[in-house]
Motif scaffolding. Structure first.
Motif, short mmCIF file in Angstrom:
data_model
loop_
_atom_site.label_atom_id
_atom_site.label_comp_id
_atom_site.label_asym_id
_atom_site.label_seq_id
_atom_site.Cartn_x
_atom_site.Cartn_y
_atom_site.Cartn_z
N CYS A 14 3.33 6.09 -6.36
CA CYS A 14 2.86 6.17 -7.49
C CYS A 14 2.14 4.92 -7.99
CB CYS A 14 4.01 6.61 -8.70
SG CYS A 14 5.40 5.16 -8.31
N SER A 15 1.22 5.03 -9.35
CA SER A 15 0.68 4.07 -9.72
C SER A 15 0.63 4.25 -11.05
CB SER A 15 -0.49 3.69 -9.22
OG SER A 15 -0.51 3.42 -7.73
N GLU A 18 1.83 2.09 -3.36
CA GLU A 18 0.94 2.70 -4.05
C GLU A 18 0.60 4.34 -4.08
OE1 GLU A 18 -2.97 1.48 -3.27
OE2 GLU A 18 -3.61 1.55 -5.25
N ASP A 19 0.98 4.54 -2.85
CA ASP A 19 0.93 6.04 -2.24
C ASP A 19 2.06 6.94 -3.14
OD1 ASP A 19 -1.17 5.49 -0.58
OD2 ASP A 19 0.13 5.37 1.10
N ALA A 46 0.86 -1.15 0.03
CA ALA A 46 0.04 0.14 -0.09
C ALA A 46 0.84 1.29 0.08
CB ALA A 46 -1.14 0.06 1.24
N GLU A 47 2.03 1.15 0.82
CA GLU A 47 2.81 2.52 0.74
C GLU A 47 3.34 2.55 -0.35
OE1 GLU A 47 2.99 -0.11 2.72
OE2 GLU A 47 4.84 -0.88 3.26
#
Length: 329
Positions: A254-255, A251-252, A248-249
């Motif tokens: 960039c994605s 994803e924070d 999850a970190e």
């Protein structure tokens, strides 16, 4: 250190260019050389240190087609590679050319150094007869490494090469030196040439020491998709299902745009019903390793392997080739 010691001729082989992410461990380069070929950057730095050294550069990968030519007139090879297929190729080529080579590898805080094929001594295939399953070995970018560790191992490699060239001391032939930099403990393991080892008389030109398609631990063929191919497919009316298997970190940070679902690669089985079974699914992580594990889990759950695609190079490749503004981490 080789140039400073007065090694007269150094042949440098690398097809890559200098990237900012290289600088914390490949200190022969600097910010000024970002985007330049690594061989030219390294040769210039060597010439600045010792202009009497002859530098011969080859901006190419070592392959079965050029390996023996690259080893022509070489007295010792120093391995700076980061992939297993090339190491097996080096081992076979050095066996044919009767050239010793100094090997080093690392993982996070630990490293190892040894010398192969020295005066008919043990070879890489004696220590590692069979390569591990694809996807089970992480590279530096995926596993992470403190830049000082490659420096330590490289210095030891340089010392081993100097010992071989000058005939002094006892090279690490048949001895694997292990170092744990968290405790700075070192130890040595001994190994011998295998009595069942087959002699190498020619390079295997059929597979170039690397499969054209990846395989999971179970031997299942795995489709690979480039970021350019994915970008083109995302413009179509029915784009593929895009699955992010990072934490999850991450994803924070960039994605990839229009990602449909993020599930950590270790939790795939718990979210299997959220992933369509009748669409092309493209799986990505940071560099393409964890996504292979996720695809293996999906296939083991009964999903059609033909619909599963691993994004080659992961989000790092997307940042490099599609969206340079995307943060790299």
């Amino acid at each position: 250190y080789l140039a400073a010691a007065g090694i007269g001729r150094i042949r440098i082989v690398d097809n890559d260019t200098v990237d900012e992410t290289n600088l914390q461990r490949q200190v022969i380069h600097s910010n000024a050389e970002i985007g330049e070929s690594k061989v030219d950057s390294a040769a210039r730095r060597i010439q600045m240190l010792n202009p009497l050294v002859e530098c011969e550069v080859h901006q190419t990968r070592m392959t079965t087609e050029n390996a023996l030519d690259l080893l022509n007139d070489v007295d010792v090879l120093i391995d700076g590679t980061d992939n297993l297929p090339t190491r097996y190729l080096i081992d076979d080529a050095c066996a044919i050319a009767n050239i010793p080579w100094v090997h080093a590898s690392l993982f996070r805080y630990e490293g190892q150094v040894t010398v192969f094929n020295h005066e008919n001594g043990p070879r890489y295939r004696d220590l590692h007869p069979d390569p591990p399953s694809p996807g089970t070995v992480l590279n530096c970018e995926e596993a992470g490494v403190i830049g000082a560790l490659p420096g330590i191992l490289g210095s030891i490699q340089a010392m081993e090469a100097i010992k071989i060239l000058s005939g002094i001391g006892e090279p690490l032939s048949g001895r694997l030196m292990l170092i744990d930099t968290k405790t700075m403990e070192t130890r040595h393991l001994t190994y011998e040439a295998s009595t069942t080892r087959q002699e190498i008389t020619e390079l295997n030109r059929h597979n170039d020491y690397a499969e054209s398609r990846c395989a999971t631990d179970g031997g299942m063929p795995m489709n690979s998709m480039t970021v350019t191919e994915l970008h083109d497919l995302m413009q179509q009316e029915e784009p593929p299902f895009l699955l992010d298997v990072r934490r999850a970190e991450e994803e924070d940070i960039c994605s990839i745009p229009d990602t449909d679902l993020r599930v950590r690669h270790t939790d795939i089985q718990m979210h299997i019903d959220e992933i369509p079974s009748d669409r092309v699914v493209v799986v990505y992580c940071r560099s393409g390793i964890r996504s292979m594990t996720a695809i293996h889990a999906l296939a083991a759950s009964g999903r059609n392997p033909e619909l599963l695609h691993n994004l080659a190079g992961g989000i790092l490749a997307w940042s490099a080739e599609i969206d340079p503004t995307m943060p790299r981490y």
